[in-house]
Write an enzyme that holds these catalytic residues in place. Structure first.
Site, mmCIF file in Angstrom:
data_model
loop_
_atom_site.group_PDB
_atom_site.id
_atom_site.type_symbol
_atom_site.label_atom_id
_atom_site.label_comp_id
_atom_site.label_asym_id
_atom_site.label_seq_id
_atom_site.Cartn_x
_atom_site.Cartn_y
_atom_site.Cartn_z
ATOM 1 N N SER A 270 0.859 -1.171 0.000
ATOM 2 C CA SER A 270 0.000 0.000 0.000
ATOM 3 C C SER A 270 0.902 1.229 0.000
ATOM 4 C CB SER A 270 -0.934 -0.031 1.221
ATOM 5 O OG SER A 270 -1.795 1.074 1.241
ATOM 6 N N LYS B 276 -5.045 3.240 -3.242
ATOM 7 C CA LYS B 276 -4.432 2.704 -2.029
ATOM 8 C C LYS B 276 -5.404 2.695 -0.853
ATOM 9 C CE LYS B 276 -0.551 1.626 -3.914
ATOM 10 N NZ LYS B 276 -0.218 0.204 -4.148
ATOM 11 N N TYR C 61 -4.308 7.791 -7.391
ATOM 12 C CA TYR C 61 -3.402 6.887 -6.667
ATOM 13 C C TYR C 61 -3.831 6.771 -5.207
ATOM 14 C CZ TYR C 61 0.850 4.842 -4.746
ATOM 15 O OH TYR C 61 1.743 4.026 -4.093
#
Length: 272
Positions: free
Chosen positions: A134, A152, A148
């Site tokens: 992660s 995550k 992004y």
């Protein structure tokens, strides 16, 4: 006793560094990459200890086939490290549909497919360790990395839930949350949206906030990952680097203060 480690995205960066670290100490490594030529040096040096597999994690069928091949070749898969992924840089308004879908497809669904494929193997073994790469940006956010960040955050929720579902099978789950490191994650591995001048100021402020000390040394992470793999009771979450914990503590303190400030409104909304 040596372990069999399955690592996605092993062509460069963390994936390749960790693959070599495991091979050096005598483990077996299944290393996946889109371009197998990037693994030639490891194959030459470590021979039968490494099994390179060409894989695009966006292909669910190929993910299941890769796990099957690894199990048949080495007989076991003790550890899965879901490392494949990339960063998409750009403001949310700038992001095209194709860019957004591609980011989520790789970082979330690619991880999901490999995870689903390995669970039956580990369940049958009665043991296993699934390590999801992660980011601290799965807990807190930075501008111009919105998709992004979102990918995550999804990995965090998926993996925390997974940990509760597979614990009874002897399978551990760990989320590794690195801060920035001097890999090519923000370079050749990254993609960028078509910029809009309206966000030039936001991007400039983001860049100005980065210092040399913001980025860790990638090679220094190998010892931590080896220790994680070897521990009998691994944590659900592990930061890599010294930036993550202070950053997250600061943001979470602000969140808690905001929730407390609005708690009367929240209680009233309960209705009883």
């Amino acid at each position: 006793m040596s372990k069999t480690i399955f690592i996605t995205g092993a062509s460069r960066g963390f994936g390749k560094l960790w693959a070599e670290a495991f091979l050096k100490r005598g483990d077996k490594v299944v290393a996946t990459a889109r371009n197998l030529e990037t693994l030639n040096d490891l194959v030459i040096e470590y021979g039968d200890s490494i099994l390179p597999i060409q894989l695009d994690v966006n292909n669910r069928e190929a993910c299941f086939e890769a796990i099957k091949t690894a199990k048949q070749h080495f007989g076991t898969i003790d550890v899965l490290i879901n490392n494949a992924g990339y960063g998409l840089f750009g403001a949310i308004e700038e992001t095209s549909e194709q860019e957004a879908r591609a980011q989520i497809e790789t970082n979330v669904f690619g991880l999901l497919w490999i995870t689903q494929a390995v669970i039956p193997v580990m369940r049958a073994q009665g043991h296993g360790h699934i390590i999801q790469i992660s980011s601290i940006l799965g807990l807190v956010t930075l501008p111009v990395l919105g998709l992004y960040n979102a990918s995550k955050f999804a990995v965090e929720g998926l993996s925390e839930t997974l940990a509760t579902e597979v614990k009874g099978f002897g399978i551990n789950v760990t989320l590794i949350e690195p801060n920035g490191f001097a890999t090519d994650w923000a370079g050749a591995s990254a993609t960028h949206t078509q910029g809009m001048p309206e966000y030039d100021g936001v991007k400039a402020a983001f860049q100005a906030g980065l210092t040399e000390d913001s980025f860790g040394v990638p090679e220094a992470t190998s010892a931590a990952v080896i220790k994680l793999v070897d521990t009998a009771n691994p944590p659900l979450r592990l930061f890599l680097g010294k930036v993550g914990l202070p950053f997250v503590k600061q943001v979470y303190a602000q969140r808690l203060a905001s929730w407390e400030e609005w708690q009367d409104v929240a209680n009233a909304a309960h209705g009883k």
